[in-house]
Design a protein around this motif. Structure first.
Motif, PDB file in Angstrom:
ATOM      1  N   GLY A   9       0.833  -1.195   0.000  1.00  0.00           N
ATOM      2  CA  GLY A   9       0.000   0.000   0.000  1.00  0.00           C
ATOM      3  C   GLY A   9       0.866   1.244   0.000  1.00  0.00           C
ATOM      4  N   VAL A  65       1.159  -3.623   6.502  1.00  0.00           N
ATOM      5  CA  VAL A  65      -0.198  -4.017   6.144  1.00  0.00           C
ATOM      6  C   VAL A  65      -1.187  -3.424   7.144  1.00  0.00           C
ATOM      7  N   HIS A  66      -2.450  -3.384   6.755  1.00  0.00           N
ATOM      8  CA  HIS A  66      -3.478  -2.983   7.708  1.00  0.00           C
ATOM      9  C   HIS A  66      -3.558  -4.019   8.818  1.00  0.00           C
ATOM     10  N   TRP A  67      -3.887  -3.571  10.021  1.00  0.00           N
ATOM     11  CA  TRP A  67      -3.900  -4.476  11.174  1.00  0.00           C
ATOM     12  C   TRP A  67      -4.797  -5.694  10.941  1.00  0.00           C
ATOM     13  N   SER A  68      -5.857  -5.512  10.172  1.00  0.00           N
ATOM     14  CA  SER A  68      -6.777  -6.618   9.906  1.00  0.00           C
ATOM     15  C   SER A  68      -6.140  -7.713   9.073  1.00  0.00           C
ATOM     16  N   ARG A  69      -5.005  -7.449   8.445  1.00  0.00           N
ATOM     17  CA  ARG A  69      -4.331  -8.426   7.571  1.00  0.00           C
ATOM     18  C   ARG A  69      -3.107  -9.051   8.216  1.00  0.00           C
ATOM     19  N   CYS A  89       3.215  -0.847  11.215  1.00  0.00           N
ATOM     20  CA  CYS A  89       1.768  -0.985  11.381  1.00  0.00           C
ATOM     21  C   CYS A  89       1.286  -0.226  12.619  1.00  0.00           C
ATOM     22  N   LEU A  92      -5.090  -0.347  13.991  1.00  0.00           N
ATOM     23  CA  LEU A  92      -6.328   0.399  13.775  1.00  0.00           C
ATOM     24  C   LEU A  92      -7.502  -0.524  13.490  1.00  0.00           C
ATOM     25  N   PRO A  94     -11.196  -1.427  11.503  1.00  0.00           N
ATOM     26  CA  PRO A  94     -11.442  -1.433  10.049  1.00  0.00           C
ATOM     27  C   PRO A  94     -11.739  -0.071   9.450  1.00  0.00           C
ATOM     28  N   ASN A  96     -10.204   2.685  10.407  1.00  0.00           N
ATOM     29  CA  ASN A  96      -9.015   3.515  10.620  1.00  0.00           C
ATOM     30  C   ASN A  96      -9.294   4.696  11.543  1.00  0.00           C
ATOM     31  N   ASN A 125       5.977   4.497  11.446  1.00  0.00           N
ATOM     32  CA  ASN A 125       4.521   4.581  11.593  1.00  0.00           C
ATOM     33  C   ASN A 125       4.055   5.904  12.199  1.00  0.00           C
TER      34      ASN A 125
END
Length: 212
Positions: A9, A65-69, A89, A92, A94, A96, A125
């Protein structure tokens, strides 16, 4: 240095491209679109492939990556035993909007618990990705803006420091990994300043200790 980028990203794409321009051997990995990885690699003169490809024989990894991943990418990465992992990271939700970990723990500490044999260090970060290119283009200027660096592995911090300086920042030693309990909320402050306040998102900072 051989650097694997886990997540392509805003953060991973920009840092990977800049490190490739510094002469590092960069491999982009982990994107919903393989064609995006291919475009990034071609533009940067780098490589792309699976997470396993990026991890193999790497001198350093960037987790972006996003925390969800996080669970998914770590499952593909394996145990990461002995790997130097730069974590940018922020934990956050979903949308954000809110942190989902803190302040009795932190995202950085949760990651270290998931892969305890990896050599974790957190950095980048607390700086918006929009600042990377402008700082890189003026990297010979002094004083340089800073990036907080915190972790429990001195050698991993040294690797992170080299890569931070390559981009045009100075690493700012911020203590052990538990500093993340306070640095991750600080990342929310820098996001507010960058994206919600006037002046644009290319925000940097530099702390100075006054003496005398």
């Amino acid at each position: 240095m051989k650097i694997g980028i886990l997540g392509s990203g805003l953060m991973g794409a920009k840092l990977g491209q800049l490190w490739a321009r510094c002469g590092h051997d960069v491999t982009f990995a982990y994107s919903r679109s393989r064609s995006k990885l291919e475009r990034l690699a071609q533009a940067a003169g780098a490589s792309y492939g699976s997470v396993a490809d990026a991890v193999e024989n790497s001198d350093a990894l960037l987790l972006a990556v996003h925390w969800s991943r996080v669970n998914d990418v770590l499952a593909q990465a394996g145990d990461l035993s002995g790997a130097v992992v730069l974590n940018c990271c922020v934990p956050l939700d979903p949308t954000n909007t809110d942190l989902v970990v803190g302040i009795q723990s932190s995202g950085a500490e949760e990651l270290a618990a998931m892969r305890p044999q990896a050599r974790w260090v957190s950095c980048f970060n607390t700086v918006p990705s929009e600042a990377f290119m402008p700082v890189f283009s003026q990297k010979e200027r002094t004083p340089r803006p800073q990036v907080l660096v915190y972790g429990d592995d001195a050698g991993a911090k040294e690797v992170a420091g080299l890569l931070i300086r390559d981009i045009g920042f100075d690493p700012l030693e911020a203590g052990p990994l538990r500093t993340a309990r306070f640095a991750e909320p600080f990342a929310m402050v820098t996001a507010e300043l960058a994206y919600s306040q006037p002046g644009g998102p290319a925000l940097t900072y530099r702390f100075e200790k006054l003496r005398g």
